[in-house]
Design a protein around this motif. Sequence first.
Motif, short mmCIF file in Angstrom:
data_model
loop_
_atom_site.label_atom_id
_atom_site.label_comp_id
_atom_site.label_asym_id
_atom_site.label_seq_id
_atom_site.Cartn_x
_atom_site.Cartn_y
_atom_site.Cartn_z
N LEU A 1 0.81 -1.22 0.00
CA LEU A 1 0.00 0.00 0.00
C LEU A 1 0.84 1.27 0.00
CD1 LEU A 1 -2.87 -1.19 2.33
CD2 LEU A 1 -2.97 -0.75 -0.13
N LEU A 2 2.08 1.19 0.41
CA LEU A 2 2.96 2.36 0.31
C LEU A 2 3.51 2.55 -1.10
CD1 LEU A 2 4.97 2.31 3.66
CD2 LEU A 2 3.23 3.94 2.93
N SER B 1 -2.13 3.62 -8.72
CA SER B 1 -2.71 4.96 -8.93
C SER B 1 -3.15 5.12 -10.39
CB SER B 1 -1.71 6.05 -8.54
OG SER B 1 -0.58 5.99 -9.37
N LYS B 2 -4.19 4.39 -10.74
CA LYS B 2 -4.74 4.45 -12.10
C LYS B 2 -6.24 4.22 -12.04
CE LYS B 2 -2.90 -0.20 -12.53
NZ LYS B 2 -1.96 -1.05 -13.21
N ASP B 3 -6.92 4.53 -13.13
CA ASP B 3 -8.37 4.39 -13.19
C ASP B 3 -8.82 3.03 -13.71
OD1 ASP B 3 -8.79 6.92 -12.21
OD2 ASP B 3 -8.84 7.84 -14.20
N ALA B 4 -8.06 2.46 -14.62
CA ALA B 4 -8.48 1.20 -15.24
C ALA B 4 -7.73 0.04 -14.61
CB ALA B 4 -8.22 1.25 -16.73
N PHE C 1 -8.15 2.31 -8.43
CA PHE C 1 -7.56 2.89 -7.23
C PHE C 1 -8.39 2.57 -5.99
CE2 PHE C 1 -7.02 6.39 -4.20
CZ PHE C 1 -5.65 6.42 -4.07
N PHE C 2 -9.71 2.67 -6.09
CA PHE C 2 -10.57 2.47 -4.92
C PHE C 2 -10.80 1.00 -4.60
CE2 PHE C 2 -11.80 6.77 -6.28
CZ PHE C 2 -11.48 7.44 -5.13
N TRP D 1 -7.60 -4.79 -0.21
CA TRP D 1 -6.55 -4.98 0.78
C TRP D 1 -7.08 -5.02 2.21
CZ3 TRP D 1 -1.85 -6.83 0.80
CH2 TRP D 1 -1.18 -6.94 -0.40
N VAL D 2 -8.28 -4.53 2.45
CA VAL D 2 -8.88 -4.66 3.79
C VAL D 2 -9.02 -6.13 4.13
CG1 VAL D 2 -10.98 -4.26 5.14
CG2 VAL D 2 -10.07 -2.44 3.68
#
Length: 94
Positions: A38-39, A45-48, A57-58, A64-65
């Motif tokens: 996660l670091l 950091s991308k949309d697709a 990204f989301f 990862w939770v």
Amino acid sequence: MNSGNTPPQSRPEAGVPPTDKGKMALAAVLLAIPIIALLWVPSYSKDAPELWGFPFFFWYQFLWVFICSALTFAAYRLTLSARGLTSHKVGEDR
């Protein structure tokens, strides 16, 4: 009687349980994996690709939770196993 200023006396007959250092090292690696993943922001950091309309990204971070929960539980079980504390009775000191 303990006045609150002195630490409680330890039980020398209990001693320190032997610890498997290999299992403890593996537990540390399992705990380090999500921190490193996660670091390393440029990796996600991308949309697709999108999942149900959510950008990568989301949903990657939300995934990862669950991964962190599984890795933390595995590290916990490894730590118990390394210390020889794999089973105990309710109300019993470990």
